[in-house]
Write an enzyme that holds these catalytic residues in place. Structure first.
Site: not given
Ligand SMILES: *Cc1c(COP(=O)(O)O)cnc(C)c1O
Length: 397
Positions: A187, A215, A245
């Site tokens: 990310s 992502h 996302k």
């Molecule tokens: C955003 C993210 C999460 C967490 O997801 P949420 O549903 O927002 O809790 C977990 N792993 C990665 C790699 C992320 O980018």
């Protein structure tokens, strides 16, 4: 009362002095390509809303309809009386979308990693993790070590030679279960895990694979995620992700065999001891998967804009780091300079996030630009015009 928590205020002040605190900015209205942030109109480059679904009329309608039908809340933990038929409809839809035997949801992606990872292993087992994996995987591993006496090994970012060394060592030391954990898309840099090589090594050494596609979903593999991108849909053992996302909704997801899913919801404490997300969230998530499958030009547009933006930034002389996805950083280096660039961008009507230590290594500060399929080329040209001006102002190009 105030006196007993005084030490927390002091710690906060210390963090603030070191520039390690967040200033929370408020969106006044929906998350979309053009937003109002603390009273100022901005082009949004800081959201994970890659496919511009967060304010899509069909998602809004699906949510409203489900509220009429199911009410506002789920009323209970998932495990007791909170799982509704609309949740299970989503579970089946996840399996169909990911081409796995079964699927399920957790409150969040964070809850999947923190709740499931510790249950996969015990004494005599080892978790093998990329050094840049998401914090929720790291927390899951920590619980596995402390509570369940599993061991961990960490390999340098995307270093397949080191991964193989870890696997070899795990074999020599006689570990029973070996699990390789990786983010699909990292990310902070926007680079992609070498999923084909990871899977091949894991197969060779009899290790399980666990992929966090937060992502990558909606972005890679025509929107289906990293497994499809690398054609390893039948090989990855455990796939998790999030609806929060690219899909524009909310909630964590897990996909794999029926055995995995049944085991997961019987053992993950983050699932067992926590409420189901509201039914309209399930309806929104189902609608999002439908749209991604129906409108494949949405993903294509995201990639076209990404390539244009990245190409133009680079030809101006900006360093975009290791970016291979719609996460396109502009590397700055110094933290203070990076904060300054973020503030200047905001003055010019662009909302880009400054990522500084400790989120990335010292000297690696950057603005994390995230492209959204709903932006226009004119929007990007405006962003590029501002970047060119500020790049010269701050001696970056
Ligand atoms: C955003 C993210 C999460 C967490 O997801 P949420 O549903 O927002 O809790 C977990 N792993 C990665 C790699 C992320 O980018």
């Amino acid at each position: 009362m105030a006196e007993k928590t005084e030490y927390l205020r002091e710690k906060y002040e210390e963090m603030k002095e070191q520039g390690l605190t967040w200033t929370i900015r408020n969106l006044e209205g929906p998350s979309q390509p053009h937003v109002t942030v603390d009273g100022k109109e901005c082009i949004m480059l800081a959201s994970n809303n890659y496919l511009d679904l967060a304010n899509h009329p069909r998602l809004r309608e699906a949510g409203k309809k489900a509220i009429e039908e199911y009410g506002a809340g789920a009323g209970s933990d998932w495990s007791i009386a909170g799982t509704m038929d609309i949740h299970e409809e989503l579970w089946d839809r996840i399996a169909e979308f990911k081409k796995t035997e079964a699927g399920m949801t957790y409150q969040t992606g964070f809850a999947v990693n923190a709740g499931l990872v510790p249950q996969l292993v015990g004494k005599g087992d080892v978790l093998i993790s990329d050094e840049l994996n998401h914090g929720s995987i790291i927390d899951g591993i920590m619980i596995a070590q402390r509570m369940y006496k599993a061991d961990k090994m960490v390999y340098s970012h995307s270093d397949m030679g080191e991964l193989e060394k870890c696997l070899k060592k795990a074999e020599e030391e006689g570990y029973d279960k070996k699990v390789v954990l990786t983010d699909g898309v990292f990310s902070m840099d926007g680079d992609i895990a070498k999923m084909d090589e990871i899977q091949e090594l894991a197969n060779e050494y009899g290790a399980l694979t666990y992929v966090d596609d937060a992502h990558g979903e909606g972005v890679l593999g025509g929107g289906h995620g990293i497994a499809k991108e690398f054609d390893v849909e039948d090989d990855i053992d455990i796939q998790m992700g999030t609806f929060s996302k690219a899909f524009g909704g909310f909630g964590g997801m897990l996909a794999g065999t029926e055995g995995l899913i049944k085991f997961a919801y019987n053992t993950s404490r983050s699932w067992l001891l926590s409420a189901a997300f509201p039914p309209h969230v399930a309806a929104i998530n189902i609608e999002a998967l439908d749209i991604v499958e129906e409108e494949d030009d949405r993903v294509k547009k995201l990639w076209d804009l990404t390539e244009y933006f990245k190409g133009e930034l680079e030809s101006m002389g900006f360093d975009t780091g290791f970016s291979e996805t719609p996460i396109v950083p502009t590397m700055v280096g110094d933290s203070k300079k990076c904060q300054k660039l973020a503030n200047r961008l905001y003055d010019e009507g662009i909302f880009g996030l400054a990522i500084v230590y400790p989120m990335v290594a010292k000297g690696q500060a950057r603005i994390r630009n995230q492209i959204n399929a709903g932006l226009t080329k004119d929007d990007l040209n405006e962003v590029l015009r501002v970047y060119e001006k500020l790049g010269k102002e701050l001696d970056l190009i």
